[in-house]
Design an enzyme around this catalytic site. Structure first.
Site: not given
Ligand code: COA
Length: 259
Positions: A66, A111, A114, A134
């Site tokens: 999400a 999400g 999910e 989460e």
């Molecule tokens: N919500 C909002 N933005 C998200 C996102 C999310 N769940 N997951 C990734 N993004 C965004 C990042 O903020 C980043 O945006 P920016 O370039 O404007 O800063 C962009 O997507 C790229 O992500 P980034 O984190 O730079 O890529 P990465 O390869 O270093 O890491 C992940 C990839 C998936 C490990 C990391 O993005 C992450 O941990 N995301 C969140 C996962 C999460 O907690 N999901 C559950 C949410 S309830």
């Protein structure tokens, strides 16, 4: 079909939906949720759509969760609405009368995991990763993750992933039965299409009945055995049953009409 957050392609009765926010790793904001709601209304109504693939845009992610930036300031009542709405739409996907496959082409987190679990089947490319991280944000999953992950992985492994926030690889997801196949990136969509093309030759009525019977037990907590008995008996009144059995006896391929 025109959706702000989704790309769509309908070919030979099979609809491919691509969640299209690659710069945010296809995170599910409210626009995506709304678009998914609308497109699945169409899927259920349109007889020409015989199967669906959901995938993510770009090289890295199916859906990375999400959209954190959107719900970061929510009150608990806003969060409740968000979760209720997400549950409603994911349940709609799960009870769609046509087969829905998640083509998991990278991160399927929160999400995203999910959403993949709400589809009827999951096929992953080798770079896919699954998890419910989460807990690292100080929250729990809100789109069905605690329930569906436990169902697919078993309670012990699901509890471990939910409590640690760890990710599992595509191969581990295959070993646990969360995904049906692991493919190369190039083979991912062709594999999904080949399964859906095979299912497309069957009776649409029976496809709907099988999905309903499987869901009755696994998703609705109903007595799936009783539902199966009822649905089995209903088959006898259909033209597809007459056609299927006649084709067998006449040693020819059945032509099902969904009647
Ligand atoms: N919500 C909002 N933005 C998200 C996102 C999310 N769940 N997951 C990734 N993004 C965004 C990042 O903020 C980043 O945006 P920016 O370039 O404007 O800063 C962009 O997507 C790229 O992500 P980034 O984190 O730079 O890529 P990465 O390869 O270093 O890491 C992940 C990839 C998936 C490990 C990391 O993005 C992450 O941990 N995301 C969140 C996962 C999460 O907690 N999901 C559950 C949410 S309830």
């Amino acid at each position: 079909m025109n959706f702000q957050s989704l790309l769509t392609e309908l070919k030979d009765g099979l609809l491919t939906i691509t969640i299209n926010r690659p710069e945010k790793l296809n995170a599910l904001n409210q626009q995506v949720i709304k678009d998914l709601d609308e497109i699945f209304n169409r899927v259920n109504e349109d007889e020409d759509i015989r199967g669906v693939i959901i995938t993510g845009s770009g090289e890295k992610a199916f859906v990375a969760g999400a959209d954190i930036s959107e719900f970061v300031r929510y009150t608990s009542s806003q969060a409740k609405k968000m979760a209720e709405n997400g549950h409603r739409i994911f349940n709609k996907i799960e009870s769609t009368s046509k087969p829905v496959i998640a083509a998991v082409n990278g991160f399927a987190l929160g999400g995203g995991c999910e959403l993949a679990m709400a589809c009827h089947m999951r096929i992953a490319s080798e770079n896919a990763k699954f998890g419910q991280p989460e807990i690292n944000l100080g929250i729990i999953p809100g789109y069905g993750g605690t329930q569906r992950l436990s169902r697919y992985l078993g309670k012990g492994k699901a509890t471990e992933l939910l409590l640690t926030g760890d990710m599992i690889s595509a191969q581990e997801a295959l070993d646990f039965g969360l995904v049906n196949y692991v493919t190369t990136k190039e083979e991912l969509l062709p594999k999904c299409l080949s399964i859906l093309n095979k299912i497309k030759s069957k009776s649409p009525l029976v496809i709907d009945q099988i999905i309903a019977c499987v869901n009755a037990h696994f998703e609705k907590g109903e007595d799936g055995y009783m539902i199966e008995i009822d649905e089995f008996s209903r088959c006898m009144d259909t033209e597809d049953f007459k056609e299927g059995t006649a084709a067998f006896l006449e040693k020819r391929k059945a032509e099902f009409k969904g009647k």
